[in-house]
Design an enzyme around this catalytic site. Sequence first.
Site, PDB file in Angstrom:
ATOM      1  N   LYS A   1       5.632  -5.892   5.154  1.00 24.61           N
ATOM      2  CA  LYS A   1       4.747  -4.930   4.503  1.00 24.61           C
ATOM      3  C   LYS A   1       5.504  -4.098   3.472  1.00 24.61           C
ATOM      4  O   LYS A   1       6.689  -3.797   3.641  1.00 24.61           O
ATOM      5  CB  LYS A   1       4.135  -4.035   5.580  1.00 24.61           C
ATOM      6  CG  LYS A   1       2.943  -3.183   5.137  1.00 24.61           C
ATOM      7  CD  LYS A   1       2.326  -2.508   6.349  1.00 24.61           C
ATOM      8  CE  LYS A   1       1.129  -1.634   6.005  1.00 24.61           C
ATOM      9  NZ  LYS A   1       0.494  -1.059   7.217  1.00 24.61           N
TER      10      LYS A   1
ATOM     11  N   SER B   1      -4.424  -1.354   7.444  1.00 27.30           N
ATOM     12  CA  SER B   1      -3.826  -1.243   6.126  1.00 27.30           C
ATOM     13  C   SER B   1      -2.893  -2.403   5.770  1.00 27.30           C
ATOM     14  O   SER B   1      -2.503  -2.557   4.609  1.00 27.30           O
ATOM     15  CB  SER B   1      -3.046   0.069   6.030  1.00 27.30           C
ATOM     16  OG  SER B   1      -1.936   0.075   6.917  1.00 27.30           O
TER      17      SER B   1
ATOM     18  N   SER C   1      -3.801  -0.854  12.071  1.00 31.59           N
ATOM     19  CA  SER C   1      -3.451  -1.508  10.809  1.00 31.59           C
ATOM     20  C   SER C   1      -2.826  -2.887  10.915  1.00 31.59           C
ATOM     21  O   SER C   1      -2.699  -3.581   9.914  1.00 31.59           O
ATOM     22  CB  SER C   1      -2.532  -0.602   9.983  1.00 31.59           C
ATOM     23  OG  SER C   1      -3.247   0.471   9.429  1.00 31.59           O
TER      24      SER C   1
END
Length: 429
Positions: free
Chosen positions: A62, A139, A163
Amino acid sequence: MSTARERLQQALARATDPKGEGARSCLTVYPETARIEADAADARAKAGQSLGPLDGAVITIKDLFDVAGEVTRAGSAVLAKRGRKAAADAPAIARLRAAGAVIAAKTNMTEFAFSGVGANPHFGTPGNPADRKRIPGGSSSGGAVACADGIGEITIGTDTGGSTRIPAALCGIVGYKPTQKRIPREGVYPLSFALDSIGPMARSVADCFRTDAVLAGEKPSALEAATLGDIRIGLVQGMVLDHLDGIVGPAFQQALAKLASAKRSDITLDALDIMHGVNERGGIAPAEAYTINRTLLAEDGDGVDPFVRARMMRAAPMIAADYIRNMRERLQGIARMDVLFDRVDVLAMPTTPIVAPTMEEVSTPDGFASRNALLLRNTAIANFFDLCAITLPLNFGNALPCGLMLFARHGNDARLFQIAAAIEKALKA
């Protein structure tokens, strides 16, 4: 069996294919360093050597993890413009490299990791693998899309309110949220000090299991599935079953039918009243996110995703007394929730009550807010009560992906993986 170099080349081809979602799911691609890592893994394999179960695994990470010498953008155009470079890899990334993982790309995300939708107006929103007109979930949006699209086998995300599990469920893969304290969060751009966790997403429970062990610095071991008939499953009633859409509701019932041989009982989460009271006073994550980004918002707020900015700014008037009260009541809720696990091994519920909305449906403030709240509703329970959690894909011919979520007691990650492995097998039967 294909080599690490062959699997990497396939991942890089998909990441750079102009006809695919690679440009939106992967913000930085590492062809040179990844090839070096893949070739080193293949050389070890040829010599009969191994650094462990992730040696040669192609992984994406990420955009909020520090990588030495790079700007940590956290999905933000403002942070990208400011250009602060990380001095060293985040400990989680260093552990992956030491285990022989091949890091192929940094993946897109909701700016500052602050929504369950996964939209990013700065770098583009990656389309859901099941329907490119739909959101990926957030997310950790780009990672879930990349993994589902075959850009690597495993992706590393963070989970503050869902997320990893929301995008995993909406994209049809497995997502894991560990007991928070097991994996170091240094070198990771924070959203909430109290709630952030680091976890993997992959196409199987086994891949999440081996990755989780490396991230936690634990000695790798073989995953042995539990016996389904021995598992005590608490079927959560009430709010978590409200407003299930026409795909999630039937898929969840089909999943329960597959688990008929387990020891099942209905459970009501009385401690949710504490979580709801805390959220009515402004919650925890908004206050911490505003604190972390307050100076940036004052100086460059116009450059922040307006939906994310609005969520943070709502915490600006919050007083310290309410935040302190929220944190104290959370501790009471954690203790109350923990008692339930004397009666059951896991709690089960739909991961999200709805499948992925279309991008158009979340394009307005009201549409975004209502669907974001629904997507986070069930998953956020695990973070608030400091549990470990996993989502498993439900594939019963449903038109769009959805997930079955399991919660386990704080610290019972190893047992949760054993149970998830058994349930994953039963769901596929």
